[in-house]
Design a protein around this motif. Structure first.
Motif, PDB file in Angstrom:
ATOM      1  N   GLN A  55       2.905 -32.303 -41.537  1.00 36.57           N
ATOM      2  CA  GLN A  55       1.382 -31.791 -41.089  1.00 36.57           C
ATOM      3  C   GLN A  55       0.737 -32.630 -40.306  1.00 36.57           C
ATOM      4  N   GLU A  56       0.983 -33.949 -40.608  1.00 37.38           N
ATOM      5  CA  GLU A  56       0.387 -35.090 -40.164  1.00 37.38           C
ATOM      6  C   GLU A  56       0.731 -35.271 -38.893  1.00 37.38           C
ATOM      7  N   GLN A  57       2.087 -34.961 -38.842  1.00 39.78           N
ATOM      8  CA  GLN A  57       2.762 -35.492 -37.538  1.00 39.78           C
ATOM      9  C   GLN A  57       2.337 -34.721 -36.534  1.00 39.78           C
ATOM     10  N   GLY A  58       2.298 -35.063 -35.246  1.00 46.37           N
ATOM     11  CA  GLY A  58       1.991 -34.108 -34.249  1.00 46.37           C
ATOM     12  C   GLY A  58       2.539 -34.720 -33.022  1.00 46.37           C
ATOM     13  N   LEU A  59       2.350 -34.483 -31.741  1.00 47.99           N
ATOM     14  CA  LEU A  59       2.539 -34.939 -30.608  1.00 47.99           C
ATOM     15  C   LEU A  59       1.266 -35.179 -29.682  1.00 47.99           C
ATOM     16  N   GLN A  60       1.407 -36.210 -28.678  1.00 49.58           N
ATOM     17  CA  GLN A  60       0.280 -36.380 -27.686  1.00 49.58           C
ATOM     18  C   GLN A  60       0.589 -36.185 -26.554  1.00 49.58           C
ATOM     19  N   ALA A  61      -0.132 -35.433 -26.189  1.00 49.30           N
ATOM     20  CA  ALA A  61       0.269 -35.038 -24.473  1.00 49.30           C
ATOM     21  C   ALA A  61      -0.802 -35.681 -23.847  1.00 49.30           C
ATOM     22  N   PHE A  62      -0.290 -36.495 -22.633  1.00 51.21           N
ATOM     23  CA  PHE A  62      -1.199 -37.264 -21.922  1.00 51.21           C
ATOM     24  C   PHE A  62      -1.615 -36.290 -20.441  1.00 51.21           C
ATOM     25  N   ILE A  63      -2.927 -36.713 -20.089  1.00 56.05           N
ATOM     26  CA  ILE A  63      -3.488 -35.709 -19.105  1.00 56.05           C
ATOM     27  C   ILE A  63      -3.532 -36.597 -17.854  1.00 56.05           C
ATOM     28  N   GLU A  64      -3.136 -35.926 -16.528  1.00 60.78           N
ATOM     29  CA  GLU A  64      -3.157 -36.665 -15.440  1.00 60.78           C
ATOM     30  C   GLU A  64      -4.650 -36.873 -15.306  1.00 60.78           C
ATOM     31  N   ASP A  77      -6.420 -24.291 -23.739  1.00 66.10           N
ATOM     32  CA  ASP A  77      -6.112 -22.855 -24.090  1.00 66.10           C
ATOM     33  C   ASP A  77      -4.471 -22.352 -24.190  1.00 66.10           C
ATOM     34  N   GLU A  78      -4.061 -23.166 -23.092  1.00 62.60           N
ATOM     35  CA  GLU A  78      -2.601 -22.820 -22.808  1.00 62.60           C
ATOM     36  C   GLU A  78      -1.852 -23.430 -24.048  1.00 62.60           C
ATOM     37  N   ILE A  79      -2.233 -24.587 -24.543  1.00 64.22           N
ATOM     38  CA  ILE A  79      -1.513 -25.111 -25.690  1.00 64.22           C
ATOM     39  C   ILE A  79      -1.714 -24.504 -26.888  1.00 64.22           C
ATOM     40  N   ASN A  80      -3.106 -24.015 -26.984  1.00 60.52           N
ATOM     41  CA  ASN A  80      -3.495 -23.145 -28.429  1.00 60.52           C
ATOM     42  C   ASN A  80      -2.734 -21.937 -28.413  1.00 60.52           C
ATOM     43  N   ASN A  81      -2.156 -21.412 -27.115  1.00 58.32           N
ATOM     44  CA  ASN A  81      -1.581 -20.258 -27.305  1.00 58.32           C
ATOM     45  C   ASN A  81      -0.171 -20.198 -27.628  1.00 58.32           C
ATOM     46  N   ILE A  82       0.454 -21.562 -27.774  1.00 58.67           N
ATOM     47  CA  ILE A  82       1.933 -21.821 -27.988  1.00 58.67           C
ATOM     48  C   ILE A  82       1.991 -21.539 -29.573  1.00 58.67           C
ATOM     49  N   ALA A 122      -6.507 -39.989 -20.896  1.00 62.53           N
ATOM     50  CA  ALA A 122      -6.993 -38.883 -21.733  1.00 62.53           C
ATOM     51  C   ALA A 122      -5.879 -38.081 -22.430  1.00 62.53           C
ATOM     52  N   SER A 123      -6.069 -37.677 -23.467  1.00 71.55           N
ATOM     53  CA  SER A 123      -4.820 -36.794 -24.214  1.00 71.55           C
ATOM     54  C   SER A 123      -5.395 -35.864 -25.265  1.00 71.55           C
ATOM     55  N   PHE A 124      -4.382 -34.682 -25.360  1.00 70.43           N
ATOM     56  CA  PHE A 124      -4.548 -33.811 -26.503  1.00 70.43           C
ATOM     57  C   PHE A 124      -3.801 -34.316 -27.518  1.00 70.43           C
ATOM     58  N   VAL A 125      -4.116 -34.285 -28.919  1.00 70.31           N
ATOM     59  CA  VAL A 125      -3.420 -34.572 -29.930  1.00 70.31           C
ATOM     60  C   VAL A 125      -3.181 -33.025 -30.579  1.00 70.31           C
ATOM     61  N   VAL A 126      -1.726 -32.593 -30.678  1.00 67.45           N
ATOM     62  CA  VAL A 126      -1.667 -31.353 -31.190  1.00 67.45           C
ATOM     63  C   VAL A 126      -0.733 -31.479 -32.309  1.00 67.45           C
ATOM     64  N   LYS A 143       5.717 -28.512 -20.100  1.00 65.87           N
ATOM     65  CA  LYS A 143       5.739 -27.637 -18.804  1.00 65.87           C
ATOM     66  C   LYS A 143       4.437 -27.214 -18.241  1.00 65.87           C
ATOM     67  N   ILE A 144       3.238 -27.508 -19.159  1.00 67.09           N
ATOM     68  CA  ILE A 144       2.123 -27.375 -18.447  1.00 67.09           C
ATOM     69  C   ILE A 144       1.578 -27.986 -17.398  1.00 67.09           C
ATOM     70  N   ASP A 145       1.097 -27.685 -16.446  1.00 63.89           N
ATOM     71  CA  ASP A 145       0.455 -28.435 -15.141  1.00 63.89           C
ATOM     72  C   ASP A 145      -0.667 -29.366 -15.648  1.00 63.89           C
ATOM     73  N   GLY A 146      -0.333 -30.720 -15.207  1.00 69.39           N
ATOM     74  CA  GLY A 146      -1.392 -31.541 -15.556  1.00 69.39           C
ATOM     75  C   GLY A 146      -1.318 -32.388 -16.700  1.00 69.39           C
ATOM     76  N   ILE A 147       0.033 -32.075 -17.285  1.00 73.91           N
ATOM     77  CA  ILE A 147       0.185 -32.928 -18.610  1.00 73.91           C
ATOM     78  C   ILE A 147       1.406 -33.842 -17.765  1.00 73.91           C
ATOM     79  N   TYR A 148       1.533 -35.341 -17.870  1.00 75.30           N
ATOM     80  CA  TYR A 148       2.350 -35.908 -17.366  1.00 75.30           C
ATOM     81  C   TYR A 148       3.302 -36.582 -18.357  1.00 75.30           C
ATOM     82  N   LYS A 149       3.096 -36.619 -19.506  1.00 75.73           N
ATOM     83  CA  LYS A 149       3.819 -37.171 -20.598  1.00 75.73           C
ATOM     84  C   LYS A 149       3.484 -36.676 -22.027  1.00 75.73           C
ATOM     85  N   VAL A 150       4.603 -36.421 -22.666  1.00 77.69           N
ATOM     86  CA  VAL A 150       4.328 -35.790 -24.109  1.00 77.69           C
ATOM     87  C   VAL A 150       5.116 -37.006 -25.100  1.00 77.69           C
TER      88      VAL A 150
END
Lengths: 296, 224
Positions: A55-64, A77-82, A122-126, A143-150
Motif C-alpha cells: 500500500q505504501e509503495q507507489g510510483l513517482q511521476a515527474f512533470i515537465e 485527472d488522467e492519472i486518477n482515472n487509471i 514537480a511530481s505526482f506520488v501515485v 503515456k501521459i503527455d507532460g510526464i517525462y519520467k516515472v
C-alpha cells in the motif's frame, strides 16, 4: 449410560490407564504445535507487512517544467482515472526541495548553491489500490503527455514478495513435518493402547462386538489427545505472543519498518488451525494404528 | 439349528483338519464333542463362528448358510453363541459384575437389560453376593462360573464350552456340568468339548467323537 456414553468413557479410561504415555505424547504434540504456531504467526506477520508495504509503495511521476497549472490539473485527472490508483498527491518543486533537505539533513552543503527549481522537478506520488495492477498503472502514467519520467521502486516490491513466498513455503514444510511427527506419535501411542487392551478386544470379538464398537474408544482416545494438545498449545502461544507483542515494534508504527500485528487479528487463525489439526492428527493417527493392529 | 453339509477344512491346502463332515444339532440339544488333540474339535468350533473359513461345504446356522455371509455380519452371528473357555478369559482388572456387564455392553444392551440380565445370570450360576469380587479373589470353579454367567448374560441360543473343566478338579467340574445342564434345560443348545470321560459317561447325552478330522461316532445317548 447408553452405548455412546459408554464408548466415550472407555476412550477416556484408556487415556487414564496409561497416563504417563498420554502425558509424554501430548507433550511432544504440544511442542510441535507450538512450533507450528510460531510459524503461523510469522507467516501472518510477514503477509500483513507485505500488504502494508504494498500500500505504501507507489510510483513517482515527474512533470515537465513547461507544464502549466491547467495541464497539471489535466494530468491529475488522467492519472486518477487509471484503474488501480488509490490516491495521488502533487509534490511541487518547493516541497521536493524540502524533502531533499530532510534527506540530506547532516550534509546540507550538498544542496548549497544549487538552483532548486531546476534540480527538483514537480511530481505526482501515485499510490496503488491493488498491487497487482502496479505495472499497468506505471505504463498508463508513462503515456501521459507532460510526464517525462516515472520512478517505480520495483526492487523493493520484488524483495518483499519473495520474502513472503519463502515464508509461505517454509510454513508448508514445517506444517507437513509437524503433521507427520504428530500422526506418528499418536499412532504409536494408540498401538500401545491396542496391545494393552488385547485381552478385552479378543473377548469382545467372541461376544460379537461390531468393528465400530471396538474402534471407537481408540479413535476417541486419539481425538482427545489431539484436541487437548491443541488447547494447551493455543494457551501457550497466546500468552507468549501477547507478552512478546508489548515489547515489539507494532505494525504501522513507523513507516517502512517491519512491525507486528496485534493478537486480536491473529488468534482465530491459530485457534482454527489448531482445532482442525488436533482433530485430524488424533483421528488419523489412531485410525492408522487401528487398521494395522486391530485388523478391522 | 446347526447343520454341517459336506464340510471340509484344509489348512494351507495340505493339512486336513476336517473331512466331509455332515451333522445336525437341533435346538435345545446337549452335545459332547470328544476326541484326541488334533482331531478337529477346535476347528469345528471355529467354523461355526466364522473364525475360520470352510474350504468346502455349507454350514447352516438357523437355516442361514454362514459360509456366504459378509464380514460385517460376523459380529451378529457370534451373538448367537456364548463362549466358555478352558482358561476362563476373564478381565482381571474388573469385578465379577463388571465382567458380565462388559459382555452386555458389547451387544449394546439397554440399561434395563443390563440390570436384569446381570442379576439373572449371577443367580443362574450361583454367584449372587460375589458381584463385587475380583476374579483373583475367587476359586477356579467360581471363575469359570463368572465366565458362564458372562456367556449366558446376552441370552444366546447356543452355548459353546471348550474344555470348560480342563483346569478344574473333578468335584468342581461336576458342578460346572450341572450348571450347563441347567442352562440347557431352559432351552439353550449346549455344545461341550471335553476330555472328562467320567462325566460324559455319566450324563447320558449325545456324544460326537472326532478322529483325524472325521466323525467316528455319533450316539444320541453315548459314552466317551
Amino acid at each position: 449410560m447408553g452405548t455412546k456414553m459408554y464408548l466415550v468413557k472407555e476412550g477416556y479410561d484408556n487415556l487414564r490407564k496409561h497416563s504417563s504415555k498420554t502425558f509424554s505424547t501430548m507433550l511432544i504434540i504440544c511442542a510441535t504445535m507450538t512450533i507450528l504456531g510460531v510459524f503461523i504467526i510469522l507467516f501472518q506477520n510477514v503477509n500483513v507487512n507485505v500488504a502494508t508495504m504494498r500500500q505504501e509503495q507507489g510510483l513517482q511521476a515527474f512533470i515537465e517544467d513547461s507544464a502549466t497549472d491547467d495541464e497539471i490539473d489535466y494530468m491529475r485527472d488522467e492519472i486518477n482515472n487509471i484503474p488501480g490508483v488509490k490516491e495521488i498527491t502533487y509534490l511541487d518543486k518547493e516541497s521536493a526541495f524540502e524533502d531533499a533537505k530532510e534527506q540530506f539533513k547532516d550534509q546540507e552543503y550538498f544542496l548549497e548553491g544549487l538552483d532548486k527549481l531546476q534540480i527538483f522537478p514537480a511530481s505526482f506520488v501515485v499510490k496503488f489500490s491493488d498491487i497487482e495492477k502496479s505495472e499497468s498503472v506505471r505504463e498508463a502514467v508513462e503515456k501521459i503527455d507532460g510526464i517525462y519520467k516515472v520512478k517505480y521502486n520495483s526492487t523493493t516490491i520484488d524483495a518483499v514478495s519473495s520474502i513472503s513466498k519463502v515464508v509461505n513455503i517454509f510454513l508448508l514444510v514445517v506444517g507437513a513435518v509437524m503433521l507427520v511427527i504428530s500422526v506418528f506419535i499418536i499412532s504409536n501411542t494408540i498401538k500401545l493402547a491396542v496391545y494393552s487392551n488385547k485381552r478385552e478386544i479378543l473377548i469382545m470379538r467372541y461376544i460379537g462386538a461390531t468393528n465400530r464398537f471396538i474402534k471407537t474408544p481408540f479413535i476417541l482416545e486419539g481425538a482427545i489427545m489431539g484436541v487437548l494438545s491443541a488447547a494447551i498449545s493455543f494457551m501457550l502461544i497466546s500468552i507468549g505472543y501477547v507478552v512478546a507483542y508489548s515489547k515489539l515494534p507494532q505494525v504501522g508504527s513507523s513507516l517502512g519498518v517491519f512491525g507486528f500485528v496485534p493478537y486480536t487479528s491473529l488468534w482465530y487463525i491459530i485457534l482454527i488451525a489448531y482445532i482442525v489439526l488436533g482433530l485430524f492428527i488424533g483421528v488419523f493417527g489412531s485410525s492408522v494404528s487401528i487398521r494395522k493392529y486391530l485388523k478391522v | 439349528m446347526i447343520e454341517f453339509v459336506n464340510v471340509s477344512k484344509k489348512y494351507n491346502h495340505e493339512v486336513t483338519a476336517l473331512e466331509n463332515i455332515n451333522l445336525k444339532i437341533e435346538k435345545g440339544e446337549f452335545v459332547f464333542l470328544v476326541g484326541p488333540s488334533g482331531s478337529g474339535k477346535t476347528t469345528f468350533l471355529k467354523l461355526m463362528i466364522k473364525e475360520e473359513e470352510a474350504t468346502s461345504g455349507k454350514i447352516l446356522i438357523d437355516s442361514k448358510d454362514i459360509t456366504k455371509i459378509k464380514k460385517k455380519e460376523i459380529p451378529f452371528l457370534r451373538r448367537k453363541f456364548g463362549f466358555v473357555f478352558q482358561d476362563f478369559r476373564l478381565l482381571y482388572d474388573r469385578t465379577v459384575a463388571e465382567n458380565i456387564i462388559f459382555a452386555l455392553r458389547v451387544v449394546e444392551a439397554s440399561e434395563r437389560e443390563i440390570k436384569n440380565q446381570l442379576q439373572t445370570s449371577l443367580e443362574m450360576v450361583g454367584l449372587k453376593g460375589k458381584e463385587n469380587f475380583y476374579p483373583n479373589q475367587l476359586s477356579g470353579g467360581e471363575q469359570q462360573r463368572v465366565a458362564l454367567a458372562r456367556a449366558i448374560a446376552t441370552k444366546p441360543p447356543i452355548i459353546i464350552a471348550d474344555e470348560p473343566t480342563g483346569n478344574l478338579d473333578p468335584v468342581t467340574a461336576e458342578g460346572i456340568f450341572k450348571t450347563l445342564e441347567e442352562i440347557n434345560s431352559r432351552g439353550t443348545t449346549v455344545i461341550v468339548v471335553t476330555h472328562a470321560k467320567d462325566v460324559v459317561d455319566k450324563m447320558n447325552k449325545r456324544v460326537i467323537a472326532l478322529k483325524e478330522g472325521k466323525i467316528i461316532k455319533d450316539d444320541m445317548q453315548g459314552g466317551y
